[in-house]
Design an enzyme around this catalytic site. Structure first.
Site, PDB file in Angstrom:
ATOM      1  N   HIS A 154       0.851  -1.206   0.000  1.00 44.78           N
ATOM      2  CA  HIS A 154       0.000   0.000   0.000  1.00 44.78           C
ATOM      3  C   HIS A 154       0.882   1.250   0.000  1.00 44.78           C
ATOM      4  O   HIS A 154       0.666   2.174   0.770  1.00 44.78           O
ATOM      5  CB  HIS A 154      -0.957   0.024   1.197  1.00 44.78           C
ATOM      6  CG  HIS A 154      -1.835  -1.178   1.306  1.00 44.78           C
ATOM      7  ND1 HIS A 154      -2.868  -1.264   2.210  1.00 44.78           N
ATOM      8  CD2 HIS A 154      -1.845  -2.364   0.630  1.00 44.78           C
ATOM      9  CE1 HIS A 154      -3.466  -2.438   2.099  1.00 44.78           C
ATOM     10  NE2 HIS A 154      -2.856  -3.115   1.143  1.00 44.78           N
ATOM     11  N   ARG A 224      -7.326   3.631  -0.285  1.00 42.02           N
ATOM     12  CA  ARG A 224      -6.557   2.468   0.175  1.00 42.02           C
ATOM     13  C   ARG A 224      -5.199   2.400  -0.527  1.00 42.02           C
ATOM     14  O   ARG A 224      -4.161   2.425   0.106  1.00 42.02           O
ATOM     15  CB  ARG A 224      -7.350   1.184  -0.073  1.00 42.02           C
ATOM     16  CG  ARG A 224      -6.656  -0.082   0.429  1.00 42.02           C
ATOM     17  CD  ARG A 224      -7.566  -1.288   0.217  1.00 42.02           C
ATOM     18  NE  ARG A 224      -6.953  -2.507   0.735  1.00 42.02           N
ATOM     19  CZ  ARG A 224      -6.199  -3.326   0.019  1.00 42.02           C
ATOM     20  NH1 ARG A 224      -5.955  -3.064  -1.271  1.00 42.02           N
ATOM     21  NH2 ARG A 224      -5.685  -4.420   0.556  1.00 42.02           N
ATOM     22  N   GLY A 244      -8.916  -2.575  -4.122  1.00 36.95           N
ATOM     23  CA  GLY A 244      -9.593  -2.991  -2.909  1.00 36.95           C
ATOM     24  C   GLY A 244      -8.837  -4.123  -2.227  1.00 36.95           C
ATOM     25  O   GLY A 244      -7.779  -4.558  -2.695  1.00 36.95           O
ATOM     26  N   PRO A 245      -9.393  -4.633  -1.117  1.00 36.32           N
ATOM     27  CA  PRO A 245      -8.765  -5.787  -0.452  1.00 36.32           C
ATOM     28  C   PRO A 245      -9.157  -7.070  -1.177  1.00 36.32           C
ATOM     29  O   PRO A 245      -8.632  -7.336  -2.256  1.00 36.32           O
ATOM     30  CB  PRO A 245      -9.298  -5.686   0.980  1.00 36.32           C
ATOM     31  CG  PRO A 245     -10.598  -4.935   0.867  1.00 36.32           C
ATOM     32  CD  PRO A 245     -10.519  -4.085  -0.363  1.00 36.32           C
ATOM     33  N   GLU A 250     -12.096  -0.140  -7.270  1.00 41.37           N
ATOM     34  CA  GLU A 250     -12.975   0.990  -7.570  1.00 41.37           C
ATOM     35  C   GLU A 250     -12.450   1.840  -8.724  1.00 41.37           C
ATOM     36  O   GLU A 250     -11.240   1.979  -8.905  1.00 41.37           O
ATOM     37  CB  GLU A 250     -13.118   1.890  -6.334  1.00 41.37           C
ATOM     38  CG  GLU A 250     -13.713   1.205  -5.120  1.00 41.37           C
ATOM     39  CD  GLU A 250     -13.801   2.125  -3.910  1.00 41.37           C
ATOM     40  OE1 GLU A 250     -14.416   1.706  -2.919  1.00 41.37           O
ATOM     41  OE2 GLU A 250     -13.265   3.260  -3.958  1.00 41.37           O
ATOM     42  N   TYR A 260     -13.441   9.210   0.123  1.00 39.35           N
ATOM     43  CA  TYR A 260     -13.827   8.026  -0.631  1.00 39.35           C
ATOM     44  C   TYR A 260     -14.001   6.784   0.228  1.00 39.35           C
ATOM     45  O   TYR A 260     -14.136   5.677  -0.292  1.00 39.35           O
ATOM     46  CB  TYR A 260     -12.853   7.846  -1.808  1.00 39.35           C
ATOM     47  CG  TYR A 260     -13.101   8.962  -2.794  1.00 39.35           C
ATOM     48  CD1 TYR A 260     -13.992   8.817  -3.838  1.00 39.35           C
ATOM     49  CD2 TYR A 260     -12.535  10.225  -2.586  1.00 39.35           C
ATOM     50  CE1 TYR A 260     -14.291   9.870  -4.690  1.00 39.35           C
ATOM     51  CE2 TYR A 260     -12.826  11.290  -3.429  1.00 39.35           C
ATOM     52  CZ  TYR A 260     -13.705  11.104  -4.472  1.00 39.35           C
ATOM     53  OH  TYR A 260     -14.025  12.168  -5.305  1.00 39.35           O
TER      54      TYR A 260
END
Length: 370
Positions: A154, A224, A244-245, A250, A260
């Site tokens: 990340h 994220r 996303g995880p 998105e 967001y």
């Protein structure tokens, strides 16, 4: 899932169906139809080492960063890789770290400024610096942003200049999801700064009145991790692809001061405290590069005009996202325009010849209509 690293060496999530949602109803005409799988990739340069962040200079040269080596490379016309790197940046390359984003100054023809985002040695901080191109070699390093949050994963790293001349910088949540909702942390944010030493906050930033110096640089929050954003050539809107995880990759339309939702909500939540994406992918596809095709394109069919292309890492596909509504700010439809076959895809760039170019871990391709 975060792709701008050797995710293939980790556990890549399998591809899956696309889940669409977002922006509400649309009273406009239906989007032009094009056949599924209407694009193909033509190789233009191979034998590369994890090329990311393609940028074209006014003189026709292409600059790109090698994520793992720390080298900034130059391609001369016609697709000739310069023998020596433009620059060798000392980096940490653990996990998703390395030499990541690259941007050329809007005034490059006059000032020859090249900006890069990288993880500093030691792996505890990211940095944005500016170099000057002097005869094809980097010189005169100036630190724009220092001590940016870093994580093994990340880690963010994409930078671009907007049509307003400001430098936009996306930073992941650095493996601490709470960072994304903390206005005093730069992690999990999209920043907007002046391209000066220290990266001062523009006077019209959404949180410029904050007493906190970090908050003044924030353009949007609740992210994220992202490996691609683009500015629409017709509307000027900023569109972002976010990982996303285990669910809800998105596609977001970014507005000044927008939140967001990560980690409080995921995907299309309908929570008025947050801005929903216009499109989600579950299972994740790990979206990477994103570009908008101009309305006057001469090389792509009418069904691509004013719409988005998004690459992904997990299955190596390119998707067309048709925008609708008077402001081109809603989802019309989404389909797969390129079915894959060249491994995970990374960066997308629209060049002066009108074509989009895309990278994988070892090559650059031209994206052409079938």
């Amino acid at each position: 899932m975060n792709p701008m690293i050797a995710v293939a060496l980790l556990v890549a999530l399998s591809s899956g169906p696309v889940g669409c949602g977002g922006g509400g109803g649309d009273s406009g005409a239906p989007p032009p139809e094009i056949p599924s799988a209407s694009l193909q990739l033509q190789p233009v340069l191979s034998g590369l080492n994890f090329p990311v962040s393609l940028q074209e200079a006014p003189d026709g040269r292409l600059f790109f960063s090698e994520r793992l080596t720390g080298n900034i490379r130059v391609i001369n016309a016609p697709w000739q890789l310069a023998g020596q790197p433009f620059c060798q940046v000392p980096i940490s390359a653990n996990g998703e770290q390395g030499l990541l984003g690259l941007a050329l100054d809007p005034g490059f023809a006059q000032n020859h400024f090249v900006y890069v985002y990288y993880t500093a040695p030691g792996g505890t901080a990211n940095r944005v610096v500016r170099y000057t191109d002097l005869g094809g070699v980097c010189a005169q390093e100036t630190v724009i942003l220092d001590n940016l949050p870093a994580g093994t994963f990340h880690n963010g790293g994409i930078i671009q200049f907007g049509p307003d001349g400001k430098l936009y910088v996306v930073i992941g949540d650095a493996e601490n999801s709470a960072n994304a909702q903390d206005p005093t942390s730069l992690a999990g944010k999209l920043l907007r700064v002046n391209a000066d030493a220290g990266g001062s906050a523009p006077s019209d930033n959404p949180f410029v009145s904050s007493a906190n110096a970090n908050a003044r640089k924030v353009y949007s929050l609740g992210h994220r991790n992202s490996f691609g954003f683009t500015f629409h050539p017709t509307t000027g809107d900023l569109w972002e692809a976010e990982n996303g995880p285990t669910d809800n990759d998105e596609i977001n339309r970014i507005v000044a001061g927008g939140n967001y939702g990560w980690p409080t909500v995921r995907g299309i939540a309908g929570n008025l405290n947050f801005i929903d994406p216009i499109l989600t992918f579950t299972p994740p596809v790990a979206p990477t590069g994103i570009v908008a095709i101009p309305s006057n394109t001469a090389v792509y069919p009418v069904g691509f005009r004013d719409n988005l292309l998004v690459a992904d890492f997990n299955d190596g596909k390119i998707r067309r996202i048709v925008l609708s509504g008077a402001g081109l700010d809603r989802l019309g439809s989404a389909d797969v325009a390129y079915q894959g076959g060249n491994g995970g895809l990374l960066s997308l760039m629209r060049a002066s010849d009108g074509f989009v170019y895309v990278t994988n871990q070892s090559a650059i391709f031209r994206v052409v209509p079938l």
